[in-house]
Design a protein around this motif. Structure first.
Motif, short mmCIF file in Angstrom:
data_model
loop_
_atom_site.label_atom_id
_atom_site.label_comp_id
_atom_site.label_asym_id
_atom_site.label_seq_id
_atom_site.Cartn_x
_atom_site.Cartn_y
_atom_site.Cartn_z
N TYR A 184 41.39 46.13 38.83
CA TYR A 184 41.19 45.79 39.92
C TYR A 184 41.06 46.86 40.87
CZ TYR A 184 41.03 41.14 37.06
OH TYR A 184 40.58 40.51 36.79
N THR A 185 40.37 46.91 42.42
CA THR A 185 39.98 47.88 43.28
C THR A 185 40.93 47.01 44.73
OG1 THR A 185 37.63 47.04 44.49
CG2 THR A 185 38.19 49.19 42.72
N GLY A 186 41.18 45.88 44.81
CA GLY A 186 41.90 44.83 45.55
C GLY A 186 42.64 43.69 45.16
N LEU A 187 42.42 42.71 46.24
CA LEU A 187 43.11 41.73 46.10
C LEU A 187 42.20 40.04 46.81
CD1 LEU A 187 44.23 38.79 44.63
CD2 LEU A 187 46.38 39.56 46.24
N VAL A 188 41.69 39.33 46.63
CA VAL A 188 41.17 38.73 47.72
C VAL A 188 41.51 37.11 47.73
CG1 VAL A 188 38.57 37.10 48.75
CG2 VAL A 188 38.81 39.76 47.84
N ILE A 189 42.04 36.59 48.46
CA ILE A 189 42.83 35.43 48.58
C ILE A 189 42.27 34.15 49.47
CG2 ILE A 189 45.18 33.98 49.00
CD1 ILE A 189 45.15 35.90 46.92
N ASP A 190 41.72 33.33 48.51
CA ASP A 190 40.22 32.75 49.75
C ASP A 190 41.37 31.31 50.44
OD1 ASP A 190 38.52 30.56 50.45
OD2 ASP A 190 37.38 30.47 48.38
N GLY A 239 37.53 47.30 47.51
CA GLY A 239 36.39 47.96 46.47
C GLY A 239 35.83 46.86 46.48
N ASP A 240 35.23 47.43 45.55
CA ASP A 240 33.77 47.23 44.13
C ASP A 240 34.42 45.78 43.10
OD1 ASP A 240 34.07 48.52 42.50
OD2 ASP A 240 32.44 49.72 42.89
N ASN A 241 35.63 45.70 43.00
CA ASN A 241 35.95 44.92 41.51
C ASN A 241 37.35 44.11 41.71
OD1 ASN A 241 35.86 43.68 39.16
ND2 ASN A 241 37.22 44.84 38.65
N PRO A 242 37.26 43.70 43.36
CA PRO A 242 38.33 43.13 43.50
C PRO A 242 39.24 41.78 42.53
CG PRO A 242 36.76 42.24 45.23
CD PRO A 242 35.72 42.81 44.47
N LEU A 243 40.39 41.23 42.71
CA LEU A 243 41.03 39.96 41.41
C LEU A 243 40.80 39.15 42.91
CD1 LEU A 243 42.25 38.32 39.41
CD2 LEU A 243 44.09 39.29 41.13
N ILE A 244 40.29 37.68 42.78
CA ILE A 244 39.46 37.04 42.96
C ILE A 244 40.51 35.16 42.88
CG2 ILE A 244 38.33 35.49 44.65
CD1 ILE A 244 36.06 37.51 44.24
N ALA A 257 51.13 35.17 38.45
CA ALA A 257 50.97 35.52 37.03
C ALA A 257 50.38 36.67 36.99
CB ALA A 257 51.77 34.73 35.82
N VAL A 258 49.59 36.40 36.83
CA VAL A 258 47.71 37.21 36.90
C VAL A 258 48.13 38.59 38.06
CG1 VAL A 258 45.44 37.48 36.34
CG2 VAL A 258 46.20 35.50 35.39
N ILE A 259 48.33 38.29 39.15
CA ILE A 259 47.74 38.74 39.87
C ILE A 259 49.62 39.72 40.27
CG2 ILE A 259 49.63 39.40 42.66
CD1 ILE A 259 47.71 36.29 43.01
N ASN A 260 50.56 39.51 39.33
CA ASN A 260 52.28 40.05 39.10
C ASN A 260 50.94 41.39 37.70
OD1 ASN A 260 53.32 39.10 41.83
ND2 ASN A 260 54.27 37.98 40.39
N ARG A 261 51.09 40.49 37.07
CA ARG A 261 50.61 41.56 36.09
C ARG A 261 50.02 42.65 36.03
NH1 ARG A 261 49.10 38.04 32.89
NH2 ARG A 261 46.89 38.68 32.98
N GLU A 262 48.74 42.33 37.05
CA GLU A 262 47.35 43.04 37.50
C GLU A 262 47.66 44.19 38.54
OE1 GLU A 262 45.00 43.41 35.29
OE2 GLU A 262 44.86 42.34 33.65
N LEU A 263 48.97 44.01 39.26
CA LEU A 263 48.85 44.18 40.83
C LEU A 263 50.26 44.76 40.81
CD1 LEU A 263 46.33 42.22 42.22
CD2 LEU A 263 45.28 44.28 41.58
N GLU A 264 50.98 44.80 40.76
CA GLU A 264 52.58 44.75 40.71
C GLU A 264 52.37 46.54 40.63
OE1 GLU A 264 56.08 44.76 42.42
OE2 GLU A 264 55.09 42.82 42.41
#
Length: 269
Positions: free
Chosen positions: A158-164, A219-224, A246-253
């Motif tokens: 992932y290139t970023g995090l988007v919180i809707d 970036g072009d592949n954010p986690l949403i 849990a997903v955010i922590n696993r992927e982005l921590e």
């Protein structure tokens, strides 16, 4: 706080003795327009010239000065209510003389939005703007020792995090924070390096997921991820489900996404 308020009030008095601020109608009462997704704060000021002006040119100049003071005073009122953390607002922090002086400079550094000035039927209207990066810096520097110090330690696709957060009433705060529904911290200043955070803020804001995905910081592949709630004194902390946390922590921590503050929140415009 007294010093800053006194400076603004004195300036207002001096100008408004010559040009009188105008009360806006209901459509214009929302004169504090918080353009977080553009990285700035805007206010609209209006004023009329005194009746005893002998020439139109002088009347226009005085009305313009009054409108600028009006816009700056409104911006100060808005800024005082902004949350630094979930429990502390700017007005609480203004007892600190350094912060007080910094905010005084912030307000005085507002600039006129090009094309916004209007002089019609004796009323001058102007929109003033200030970029919020300088505003963030004031408070980030005060808490600089709490930011992350170690560089990214792992890779992620992932290139970023988007919180809707459009489905919850999120009120942005300077020290932006994401929590899981069980109360554990998912993202805050302790996850980001100081310099990237100062340069662009701990979070960016956008009015839609599409617009958020176009921002270079994610970036072009954010986690949403979709927010499920808000917490904090005034809804300033965005809450995600325990599963998404849990997903955010696993992927982005400990990744570049967090260290470089490549995070965007989607809020209603």
């Amino acid at each position: 706080m007294k010093k800053l308020l006194t400076a603004v009030l004195i300036t207002t008095f001096l100008v408004l003795t010559l040009a009188t601020a105008v009360s806006a109608d209901e459509d214009l009462v929302s004169n504090v327009m918080v353009k977080y997704f553009k990285g700035s704060v805007e206010t609209v000021g209006m004023a009329v010239a005194p009746d005893n002006m002998s020439n139109a040119a002088q009347a226009k100049v005085l009305a313009r000065e009054g409108a600028i003071v009006d816009a700056r005073a409104k911006m100060l009122e808005y800024i005082k209510g902004v949350h630094i953390t979930k429990d502390v607002t700017v007005v609480n922090a203004m007892a600190n003389s350094k912060i007080n002086q910094s905010l005084e400079g912030f307000i005085n550094g507002t600039y006129v939005v090009r094309g916004s000035e209007n002089w019609e039927e004796g009323i001058y209207q102007v929109t003033m703007r200030k970029d919020i990066d300088e505003f963030n810096r004031v408070f980030y520097e005060k808490q600089s020792t709490e930011f992350a110090t170690k560089p990214a330690a792992k890779e992620t696709e992932y290139t970023g995090l988007v919180i809707d957060a459009r489905n919850v009433d999120l009120k942005p705060q300077v020290m932006f924070r994401i929590e899981a529904e069980n109360g554990t911290v998912v993202y805050d200043n302790t996850k980001a390096l100081f310099e990237p955070a100062v340069d662009k803020g701990l979070v960016g804001f956008a009015p839609s997921v599409e617009r958020a995905s176009e921002l270079p910081r994610v970036g072009d592949n954010p986690l949403i991820v979709e927010a499920i709630n808000v917490s904090g004194e005034a809804g300033t902390v965005v809450v995600v489900s325990n599963g998404d946390a849990a997903v955010i922590n696993r992927e982005l921590e400990s990744t570049k996404v967090f260290r470089q503050a490549n995070v965007v929140a989607v809020i209603d415009e």
